[in-house]
Design a protein around this motif. Structure first.
Motif, PDB file in Angstrom:
ATOM      1  N   GLN A  30      54.365  37.716  66.897  1.00  0.00           N
ATOM      2  CA  GLN A  30      54.820  39.102  66.685  1.00  0.00           C
ATOM      3  C   GLN A  30      56.345  39.171  66.754  1.00  0.00           C
ATOM      4  O   GLN A  30      56.984  39.851  65.949  1.00  0.00           O
ATOM      5  CB  GLN A  30      54.204  40.042  67.731  1.00  0.00           C
ATOM      6  N   ALA A  31      56.916  38.470  67.706  1.00  0.00           N
ATOM      7  CA  ALA A  31      58.376  38.442  67.844  1.00  0.00           C
ATOM      8  C   ALA A  31      59.036  37.789  66.628  1.00  0.00           C
ATOM      9  O   ALA A  31      60.105  38.228  66.179  1.00  0.00           O
ATOM     10  CB  ALA A  31      58.779  37.724  69.122  1.00  0.00           C
ATOM     11  N   LEU A  32      58.414  36.756  66.080  1.00  0.00           N
ATOM     12  CA  LEU A  32      58.963  36.080  64.903  1.00  0.00           C
ATOM     13  C   LEU A  32      58.941  36.983  63.673  1.00  0.00           C
ATOM     14  O   LEU A  32      59.792  36.851  62.786  1.00  0.00           O
ATOM     15  CB  LEU A  32      58.180  34.795  64.611  1.00  0.00           C
ATOM     16  N   GLY A  33      57.998  37.891  63.613  1.00  0.00           N
ATOM     17  CA  GLY A  33      57.907  38.798  62.473  1.00  0.00           C
ATOM     18  C   GLY A  33      58.981  39.870  62.453  1.00  0.00           C
ATOM     19  O   GLY A  33      59.342  40.373  61.382  1.00  0.00           O
ATOM     20  N   MET A  34      59.513  40.206  63.600  1.00  0.00           N
ATOM     21  CA  MET A  34      60.489  41.304  63.677  1.00  0.00           C
ATOM     22  C   MET A  34      61.776  41.033  62.911  1.00  0.00           C
ATOM     23  O   MET A  34      62.225  41.892  62.144  1.00  0.00           O
ATOM     24  CB  MET A  34      60.771  41.656  65.137  1.00  0.00           C
ATOM     25  N   PRO A  35      62.415  39.874  63.064  1.00  0.00           N
ATOM     26  CA  PRO A  35      63.635  39.649  62.281  1.00  0.00           C
ATOM     27  C   PRO A  35      63.354  39.580  60.772  1.00  0.00           C
ATOM     28  O   PRO A  35      64.201  39.964  59.967  1.00  0.00           O
ATOM     29  CB  PRO A  35      64.201  38.338  62.811  1.00  0.00           C
ATOM     30  N   VAL A  36      62.183  39.115  60.399  1.00  0.00           N
ATOM     31  CA  VAL A  36      61.824  39.081  58.982  1.00  0.00           C
ATOM     32  C   VAL A  36      61.782  40.508  58.438  1.00  0.00           C
ATOM     33  O   VAL A  36      62.350  40.808  57.385  1.00  0.00           O
ATOM     34  CB  VAL A  36      60.472  38.361  58.759  1.00  0.00           C
ATOM     35  N   TYR A  37      61.121  41.392  59.171  1.00  0.00           N
ATOM     36  CA  TYR A  37      61.071  42.806  58.772  1.00  0.00           C
ATOM     37  C   TYR A  37      62.482  43.369  58.641  1.00  0.00           C
ATOM     38  O   TYR A  37      62.819  44.019  57.651  1.00  0.00           O
ATOM     39  CB  TYR A  37      60.285  43.627  59.806  1.00  0.00           C
ATOM     40  N   THR A  38      63.312  43.118  59.621  1.00  0.00           N
ATOM     41  CA  THR A  38      64.662  43.674  59.650  1.00  0.00           C
ATOM     42  C   THR A  38      65.500  43.193  58.467  1.00  0.00           C
ATOM     43  O   THR A  38      66.138  44.001  57.784  1.00  0.00           O
ATOM     44  CB  THR A  38      65.366  43.301  60.974  1.00  0.00           C
ATOM     45  N   VAL A  39      65.486  41.912  58.206  1.00  0.00           N
ATOM     46  CA  VAL A  39      66.297  41.359  57.113  1.00  0.00           C
ATOM     47  C   VAL A  39      65.787  41.840  55.759  1.00  0.00           C
ATOM     48  O   VAL A  39      66.572  42.255  54.905  1.00  0.00           O
ATOM     49  CB  VAL A  39      66.343  39.813  57.185  1.00  0.00           C
ATOM     50  N   VAL A  40      64.473  41.830  55.562  1.00  0.00           N
ATOM     51  CA  VAL A  40      63.913  42.297  54.284  1.00  0.00           C
ATOM     52  C   VAL A  40      64.231  43.779  54.082  1.00  0.00           C
ATOM     53  O   VAL A  40      64.667  44.191  52.995  1.00  0.00           O
ATOM     54  CB  VAL A  40      62.392  42.025  54.212  1.00  0.00           C
ATOM     55  N   ALA A  41      64.031  44.586  55.117  1.00  0.00           N
ATOM     56  CA  ALA A  41      64.316  46.026  55.002  1.00  0.00           C
ATOM     57  C   ALA A  41      65.794  46.266  54.709  1.00  0.00           C
ATOM     58  O   ALA A  41      66.144  47.120  53.887  1.00  0.00           O
ATOM     59  CB  ALA A  41      63.906  46.748  56.283  1.00  0.00           C
ATOM     60  N   TYR A  42      66.666  45.515  55.362  1.00  0.00           N
ATOM     61  CA  TYR A  42      68.100  45.677  55.131  1.00  0.00           C
ATOM     62  C   TYR A  42      68.481  45.318  53.699  1.00  0.00           C
ATOM     63  O   TYR A  42      69.189  46.064  53.028  1.00  0.00           O
ATOM     64  CB  TYR A  42      68.907  44.813  56.111  1.00  0.00           C
ATOM     65  N   LEU A  43      68.027  44.162  53.241  1.00  0.00           N
ATOM     66  CA  LEU A  43      68.397  43.708  51.895  1.00  0.00           C
ATOM     67  C   LEU A  43      67.879  44.651  50.809  1.00  0.00           C
ATOM     68  O   LEU A  43      68.604  44.981  49.867  1.00  0.00           O
ATOM     69  CB  LEU A  43      67.911  42.281  51.659  1.00  0.00           C
ATOM     70  N   ILE A  44      66.639  45.110  50.948  1.00  0.00           N
ATOM     71  CA  ILE A  44      66.104  46.053  49.961  1.00  0.00           C
ATOM     72  C   ILE A  44      66.852  47.380  50.046  1.00  0.00           C
ATOM     73  O   ILE A  44      67.169  47.989  49.017  1.00  0.00           O
ATOM     74  CB  ILE A  44      64.589  46.263  50.134  1.00  0.00           C
ATOM     75  N   SER A  45      67.160  47.832  51.238  1.00  0.00           N
ATOM     76  CA  SER A  45      67.911  49.085  51.393  1.00  0.00           C
ATOM     77  C   SER A  45      69.285  48.975  50.761  1.00  0.00           C
ATOM     78  O   SER A  45      69.734  49.870  50.038  1.00  0.00           O
ATOM     79  CB  SER A  45      68.050  49.446  52.875  1.00  0.00           C
ATOM     80  N   LYS A  46      69.957  47.873  51.027  1.00  0.00           N
ATOM     81  CA  LYS A  46      71.321  47.681  50.528  1.00  0.00           C
ATOM     82  C   LYS A  46      71.374  47.525  49.009  1.00  0.00           C
ATOM     83  O   LYS A  46      72.204  48.151  48.346  1.00  0.00           O
ATOM     84  CB  LYS A  46      71.951  46.453  51.184  1.00  0.00           C
ATOM     85  N   TYR A  47      70.474  46.708  48.458  1.00  0.00           N
ATOM     86  CA  TYR A  47      70.585  46.354  47.044  1.00  0.00           C
ATOM     87  C   TYR A  47      69.667  47.145  46.109  1.00  0.00           C
ATOM     88  O   TYR A  47      69.843  47.077  44.893  1.00  0.00           O
ATOM     89  CB  TYR A  47      70.350  44.855  46.862  1.00  0.00           C
ATOM     90  N   VAL A  48      68.721  47.898  46.658  1.00  0.00           N
ATOM     91  CA  VAL A  48      67.826  48.666  45.802  1.00  0.00           C
ATOM     92  C   VAL A  48      67.853  50.157  46.158  1.00  0.00           C
ATOM     93  O   VAL A  48      68.156  51.002  45.319  1.00  0.00           O
ATOM     94  CB  VAL A  48      66.370  48.135  45.875  1.00  0.00           C
ATOM     95  N   VAL A  49      67.558  50.472  47.397  1.00  0.00           N
ATOM     96  CA  VAL A  49      67.394  51.879  47.781  1.00  0.00           C
ATOM     97  C   VAL A  49      68.689  52.666  47.736  1.00  0.00           C
ATOM     98  O   VAL A  49      68.757  53.730  47.111  1.00  0.00           O
ATOM     99  CB  VAL A  49      66.777  51.978  49.195  1.00  0.00           C
ATOM    100  N   PHE A  50      69.724  52.168  48.383  1.00  0.00           N
ATOM    101  CA  PHE A  50      70.978  52.919  48.512  1.00  0.00           C
ATOM    102  C   PHE A  50      72.091  52.384  47.624  1.00  0.00           C
ATOM    103  O   PHE A  50      73.271  52.654  47.865  1.00  0.00           O
ATOM    104  CB  PHE A  50      71.418  52.941  49.977  1.00  0.00           C
ATOM    105  N   ARG A  51      71.733  51.676  46.609  1.00  0.00           N
ATOM    106  CA  ARG A  51      72.724  51.134  45.666  1.00  0.00           C
ATOM    107  C   ARG A  51      73.046  52.199  44.620  1.00  0.00           C
ATOM    108  O   ARG A  51      72.152  52.762  43.998  1.00  0.00           O
ATOM    109  CB  ARG A  51      72.151  49.906  44.981  1.00  0.00           C
ATOM    110  N   LEU A  52      74.298  52.452  44.467  1.00  0.00           N
ATOM    111  CA  LEU A  52      74.739  53.394  43.439  1.00  0.00           C
ATOM    112  C   LEU A  52      75.100  52.626  42.189  1.00  0.00           C
ATOM    113  O   LEU A  52      75.808  51.625  42.255  1.00  0.00           O
ATOM    114  CB  LEU A  52      75.945  54.207  43.904  1.00  0.00           C
ATOM    115  N   LYS A  53      74.611  53.082  41.064  1.00  0.00           N
ATOM    116  CA  LYS A  53      74.949  52.453  39.797  1.00  0.00           C
ATOM    117  C   LYS A  53      76.371  52.836  39.418  1.00  0.00           C
ATOM    118  O   LYS A  53      76.738  53.993  39.442  1.00  0.00           O
ATOM    119  CB  LYS A  53      73.973  52.895  38.707  1.00  0.00           C
ATOM    120  N   ILE A  54      77.134  51.835  39.074  1.00  0.00           N
ATOM    121  CA  ILE A  54      78.510  52.076  38.652  1.00  0.00           C
ATOM    122  C   ILE A  54      78.510  52.249  37.139  1.00  0.00           C
ATOM    123  O   ILE A  54      78.015  51.408  36.399  1.00  0.00           O
ATOM    124  CB  ILE A  54      79.435  50.919  39.081  1.00  0.00           C
ATOM    125  N   GLN A  55      79.065  53.360  36.716  1.00  0.00           N
ATOM    126  CA  GLN A  55      79.047  53.664  35.277  1.00  0.00           C
ATOM    127  C   GLN A  55      80.392  53.457  34.656  1.00  0.00           C
ATOM    128  O   GLN A  55      81.394  53.540  35.192  1.00  0.00           O
ATOM    129  CB  GLN A  55      78.601  55.096  35.064  1.00  0.00           C
TER     130      GLN A  55
END
Length: 132
Positions: free
Chosen positions: A107-132
């Motif tokens: 269970q402890a090993l799964g926590m950093p995986v969740y954190t890193v995946v959530a961060y990367l998706i948030s940074k590069y997909v969810v909260f990424r602004l398209k530059i026009q």
């Protein structure tokens, strides 16, 4: 500032939001159980629901300073949370069933995986602004 410095500061903010979100969610779970005599499943669902909303609000405004449309970002965020959870669960089950690791350690090993995946998706997909 260099790109790595921005990444590090932003990731630290993401971690701080995660701690706050965990404390809020757990407080809601305990309150629902204690004050309203909610069962474990209902209390957990309410607590996680509130925690995810807190996480979205703080991450969109503070961690990523997002200026885009909030509804599409919220949908993406909730999907990102599901993907991160799936990665966490895959890690936990692989550690237990594939490597015979103690369930608490897994269970402890799964926590950093969740954190890193959530961060990367948030940074590069969810909260990424398209530059026009």
């Amino acid at each position: 500032m260099k790109r790595a410095e921005i990444f590090s500061f932003q990731f630290v903010r993401f971690l701080v939001v995660g701690v706050a979100n965990t404390l809020v969610g757990l407080s809601v779970i305990y309150s629902a159980k204690y004050f309203f005599h909610a069962g474990d499943v209902l209390a957990n669902a309410i607590g996680y629901g509130v925690g995810i909303c807190v996480s979205f609000t703080l991450n969109s405004r503070w961690t990523f300073a997002y200026k885009g449309l909030m509804v599409p970002a919220a949908v993406k965020f909730f999907l990102a949370t599901a993907v991160a959870y799936a990665a966490n669960l895959l890690t936990v089950m692989t550690a237990i069933d594939g490597f015979g690791i103690n369930t608490y350690m897994a269970q402890a090993l799964g926590m950093p995986v969740y954190t890193v995946v959530a961060y990367l998706i948030s940074k590069y997909v969810v909260f990424r602004l398209k530059i026009q």
